[in-house]
Design a protein around this motif. Structure first.
Motif, mmCIF file in Angstrom:
data_model
loop_
_atom_site.group_PDB
_atom_site.id
_atom_site.type_symbol
_atom_site.label_atom_id
_atom_site.label_comp_id
_atom_site.label_asym_id
_atom_site.label_seq_id
_atom_site.Cartn_x
_atom_site.Cartn_y
_atom_site.Cartn_z
ATOM 1 N N ALA A 67 0.834 -1.194 0.000
ATOM 2 C CA ALA A 67 0.000 0.000 0.000
ATOM 3 C C ALA A 67 0.871 1.248 0.000
ATOM 4 N N ALA A 68 0.361 2.327 -0.570
ATOM 5 C CA ALA A 68 1.098 3.584 -0.620
ATOM 6 C C ALA A 68 1.452 4.025 0.794
ATOM 7 N N GLY A 69 2.698 4.452 0.972
ATOM 8 C CA GLY A 69 3.190 4.841 2.280
ATOM 9 C C GLY A 69 4.022 3.768 2.948
ATOM 10 N N GLU A 70 3.921 2.525 2.478
ATOM 11 C CA GLU A 70 4.731 1.449 3.029
ATOM 12 C C GLU A 70 6.010 1.282 2.205
ATOM 13 N N ARG A 73 -3.673 3.372 -0.510
ATOM 14 C CA ARG A 73 -3.671 3.295 0.950
ATOM 15 C C ARG A 73 -5.098 3.039 1.438
ATOM 16 N N ARG A 88 2.632 7.182 -3.444
ATOM 17 C CA ARG A 88 1.342 7.295 -4.102
ATOM 18 C C ARG A 88 1.026 5.988 -4.827
ATOM 19 N N ARG A 89 -0.267 5.781 -5.066
ATOM 20 C CA ARG A 89 -0.719 4.557 -5.722
ATOM 21 C C ARG A 89 -0.357 4.582 -7.208
ATOM 22 N N SER A 119 -9.678 5.016 -1.130
ATOM 23 C CA SER A 119 -9.210 4.519 0.157
ATOM 24 C C SER A 119 -10.296 3.719 0.871
#
Length: 318
Positions: A99-102, A187, A150-151, A270
Motif C-alpha cells: 500500500a502507498a506509504g509502506e 492506501r 502514491r498509488r 481509500s
C-alpha cells in the motif's frame, strides 16, 4: 557548496549508460563499467608517490622496488574491481505490491556465467542500500527498500551497482534501468465502516455437509459419512438413505463506487480498498463496481483480492 556539488554530480550521472529504460535480462559489459579511486585509494597513491620520490632522492633501490610493487598492486586492484562487475547479469526484478506509504522491497536476481565469485556487491537507489554476493552456483539476490508515496505504477529509476573489492582502493560501478515498473496499492482507510451488505439472506441457502437445517433425504452413495445415514428411514425402506442439510448463505457484498458520492476522489478509493481488505478477512464474496470498467467478481481469495486492489491502484488521477 553541497547543493552545487549534488547538481554537478547529477549532471555527470546523466551521461552514464544506460540513458533509457531497458528490458531484462541485462548483462553488464565492459563499456558500461566506470572505475575511480576511493578516498583511501587516493591516499594510497599519494603515499606510494612519496615513497617513490624519497627512494629516488636517496638512491635507495629496495625502497624504490617496494614503491613500484605497491603501485603495481594498486593498478591491479583497479582491474580486479572492474572484473567484479564485468559479466554480471541482472536476470529479473520483482517486488510484492504494498500500500502507498509502506516500504516495498525491490529484489534483483543476479547471476554469472564465468564461474568467478563476486563479493561485496552494493546496490544504491535514492538512498536505499543493499548488499549481495554470488555463491558457488553464481546466483545472488540483492534487496533494496524502496519507499512508496502514491498509488499506481512506480518507476524505480536507475539502480547503481558498485563494489570496492578486493582492496578498497577503487570503486567500480555500473547502472541498470529496468523497464519494469512496480505496482503500488492504494492506501486503505484505517478504520472503514462496516461492509454495505452484512446481513444473512434467509431466502438463500445451499446444501452443505455441515449445515444446521435438514434439507432432504436421498439414496446412499459410496463415500457418504456413516453419521449422515438416516437409520430409521433406511429401516422402513429396506435401503440406505442419507440426510442432506442446508446452510443459510451470506449475500455477496457489493462495493459500488457510486454509493460514495459524499467522499472525495481519493477518499473513495481509500474506502473501497479498506472494504476489499475487510471482506477478504471476513471470508465474504464481494464484487467491485468502478466507473468505466467491467465489474470484478463476485469472488474471494488472493487472485480476486489482487485484481480489485490493482483496479483501484490504476484508476486515473482526479
Amino acid at each position: 557548496m553541497r547543493a552545487a556539488w549534488r547538481e554537478l554530480r547529477t549532471w555527470l550521472e546523466s551521461f552514464e549508460r544506460p540513458r533509457a529504460p531497458e528490458p531484462l535480462p541485462v548483462r553488464i559489459g565492459r563499456r558500461r563499467i566506470y572505475v575511480l579511486p576511493t578516498r583511501f585509494g587516493l591516499f594510497y597513491a599519494l603515499l606510494v608517490l612519496a615513497m617513490g620520490l624519497g627512494a629516488l632522492n636517496y638512491n635507495n633501490n629496495p625502497a624504490l622496488m617496494l614503491a613500484l610493487l605497491l603501485g603495481a598492486s594498486g593498478l591491479a586492484s583497479l582491474i580486479a574491481s572492474h572484473l567484479q562487475l564485468s559479466g554480471l547479469q541482472i536476470d529479473a526484478m520483482s517486488a510484492e505490491p504494498v500500500a502507498a506509504g509502506e516500504t516495498s522491497w525491490l529484489r534483483l536476481a543476479l547471476s554469472t556465467r564465468d564461474g568467478r565469485r563476486r563479493r561485496g556487491l552494493r546496490g544504491d537507489l535514492d538512498g536505499a542500500v543493499g548488499w549481495a554476493g554470488t555463491g558457488e552456483d553464481g546466483n545472488a539476490e540483492l534487496a533494496l527498500p524502496v519507499p512508496t508515496h502514491r498509488r499506481g505504477w512506480l518507476d524505480p529509476g536507475r539502480i547503481r551497482l558498485s563494489t570496492t573489492q578486493p582492496l578498497g582502493l577503487a570503486r567500480a560501478w555500473s547502472r541498470v534501468w529496468p523497464r519494469q515498473p512496480l505496482l503500488v496499492y492504494p492506501r486503505a482507510e484505517a478504520h472503514p465502516p462496516p461492509l454495505p451488505d452484512t446481513g444473512i439472506d434467509a431466502q438463500r441457502s445451499r446444501v452443505h455437509p455441515q449445515g444446521e437445517e435438514p434439507h432432504q433425504l436421498r439414496a446412499y452413495r459410496s463415500g457418504d459419512a456413516p453419521r449422515s445415514i438416516a437409520w430409521k428411514h433406511s429401516a422402513r425402506r429396506d435401503t440406505l438413505v442419507v440426510r442432506e442439510y442446508e446452510r443459510a448463505q451470506q449475500q455477496d457484498v457489493l462495493l459500488d463506487w457510486n454509493t460514495l458520492r459524499t467522499l472525495g476522489y481519493e477518499a473513495r478509493i481509500s474506502r473501497l480498498a479498506g472494504w476489499v481488505d475487510l471482506a477478504e478477512r471476513d471470508g465474504r464474496r464481494y464484487r467491485l463496481r468502478l466507473p468505466g470498467q467491467p465489474h470484478l467478481g463476485p469472488g474471494r481469495g488472493p487472485e480476486h483480492h489482487h485484481a480489485c486492489l490493482r483496479a483501484l491502484a490504476l484508476l486515473p488521477d482526479a
